[in-house]
Design a protein around this motif. Structure first.
Motif, short mmCIF file in Angstrom:
data_model
loop_
_atom_site.label_atom_id
_atom_site.label_comp_id
_atom_site.label_asym_id
_atom_site.label_seq_id
_atom_site.Cartn_x
_atom_site.Cartn_y
_atom_site.Cartn_z
N ALA A 29 10.41 -16.99 23.84
CA ALA A 29 10.60 -16.79 22.40
C ALA A 29 10.89 -18.08 21.66
O ALA A 29 10.66 -18.19 20.45
CB ALA A 29 11.74 -15.79 22.17
N SER A 30 11.40 -19.08 22.39
CA SER A 30 11.77 -20.35 21.75
C SER A 30 10.76 -21.46 22.04
O SER A 30 11.06 -22.64 21.84
CB SER A 30 13.16 -20.78 22.25
N GLY A 190 23.62 -13.33 29.43
CA GLY A 190 22.39 -14.04 29.12
C GLY A 190 22.11 -14.07 27.63
O GLY A 190 21.74 -15.12 27.07
N LEU A 191 22.28 -12.95 26.96
CA LEU A 191 22.05 -12.90 25.51
C LEU A 191 23.04 -13.78 24.76
O LEU A 191 22.68 -14.46 23.79
CB LEU A 191 22.14 -11.45 25.02
N TYR A 192 24.31 -13.78 25.20
CA TYR A 192 25.29 -14.63 24.54
C TYR A 192 24.96 -16.10 24.73
O TYR A 192 25.07 -16.90 23.78
CB TYR A 192 26.69 -14.34 25.07
N ARG A 196 24.41 -18.82 21.85
CA ARG A 196 25.25 -20.02 21.78
C ARG A 196 24.44 -21.30 21.89
O ARG A 196 24.70 -22.27 21.16
CB ARG A 196 26.30 -19.98 22.91
N GLU A 197 23.46 -21.33 22.79
CA GLU A 197 22.76 -22.57 23.08
C GLU A 197 21.45 -22.75 22.30
O GLU A 197 21.03 -23.88 22.05
CB GLU A 197 22.46 -22.65 24.59
N VAL A 198 20.80 -21.64 21.94
CA VAL A 198 19.49 -21.74 21.27
C VAL A 198 19.54 -21.20 19.85
O VAL A 198 18.88 -21.71 18.96
CB VAL A 198 18.40 -21.00 22.09
N GLY A 199 20.33 -20.13 19.64
CA GLY A 199 20.46 -19.59 18.28
C GLY A 199 20.38 -18.08 18.26
O GLY A 199 19.76 -17.45 19.12
N HIS A 204 18.53 -12.37 19.25
CA HIS A 204 18.25 -11.08 18.65
C HIS A 204 16.85 -10.59 19.02
O HIS A 204 16.65 -9.40 19.30
CB HIS A 204 18.39 -11.15 17.12
N ALA A 205 15.89 -11.50 19.04
CA ALA A 205 14.52 -11.13 19.41
C ALA A 205 14.47 -10.61 20.85
O ALA A 205 13.80 -9.61 21.14
CB ALA A 205 13.58 -12.32 19.24
N VAL A 206 15.19 -11.27 21.76
CA VAL A 206 15.21 -10.83 23.16
C VAL A 206 15.97 -9.52 23.29
O VAL A 206 15.58 -8.63 24.05
CB VAL A 206 15.83 -11.92 24.06
#
Length: 229
Positions: A29-30, A190-192, A196-199, A204-206
């Motif tokens: 996604a990034s 993983g979502l957190y 924290r690291e990517v945005g 939210h997309a994941v």
């Protein structure tokens, strides 16, 4: 951000696969901002989990000097027995999936893993994360004294006994140490970490892709302490 997810004999598959899929999806996604690999302390090898003999392949050795994230899972096995102690050797012919979780976690202390994790934790550009009993691996190695961390609810007393400030929370953020609770917390961890690291937009997309809403408040040692609880 490069993520090294550590495999060791008797690991819990869900502790590995849940954050792997979340973080890998975050990389997609990034446009490649996150990369993920499976590693072991010993280098490339087939590593047998504690669940039904399921094996995953570590593609490389854990590099404690590589900037990014090192993620340590817990173990899968019996909760324990009165005659077992962490680190004891299996009886002849005993299958790994029949061993207790404390024994499987304790056996990591006899491998190169603790020394590698100590180096990773000392690196200013490395964040160490854990799922479930992964924090107990670090704690038993003497690497978490005085830190805030969580683990599976059945292991909180053990965590506290090693000098850790054990917190009963889904995810605990202690700066360069981020820990998750029980096995399914690997999704939330993983979502957190993506947030924290990517945005938050990537996270939210994941989250939408996986149809999973994160549970609980991420605990940090910030703000006033609660009164009357």
């Amino acid at each position: 951000m490069h993520v090294q997810i550590v495999l060791f004999d008797g690991f819990d598959p869900l502790d590995v696969i849940a954050p792997f899929e979340v973080l890998y999806a975050g990389g997609t996604a990034s446009d490649g901002a996150v990369t993920v690999e499976l590693v072991s302390a010993e280098g490339p090898r087939e590593v047998v989990s504690g669940t039904g003999g399921l094996a995953l392949r570590a593609g490389a050795a854990l590099d404690p000097h590589r900037a990014g994230l090192v993620l340590v899972p817990g173990a899968s096995g019996r909760v324990g027995g009165p005659d077992e102690t962490p680190g004891e050797e299996p009886a002849a012919g005993e299958r790994k999936q029949d061993e207790s979780i404390p024994v499987l976690l304790g056996r990591t202390l006899k491998t190169p893993l603790p020394a590698l994790l100590e180096k990773a934790m000392a690196h200013p550009q490395v964040t160490v994360a854990t799922v479930c009993g992964g924090s107990l691996v670090l704690a038993m190695a003497g690497l978490l004294e005085g830190r805030y961390a969580t683990t599976h609810h059945l292991g909180l007393d053990m965590l506290d006994a090693t000098g850790v400030h054990a917190v009963s929370a889904r995810v605990v953020d202690d700066g360069d140490l981020v820990t998750g609770a029980g096995v399914t917390s690997g999704l939330d961890l993983g979502l957190y970490l993506l947030e924290r690291e990517v945005g938050p937009r990537i996270a939210h997309a994941v989250e939408e892709l996986f149809a999973h809403e994160r549970r609980g408040t991420v605990w940090r040692a910030r703000g006033p302490e609660p009164v009357g609880f």
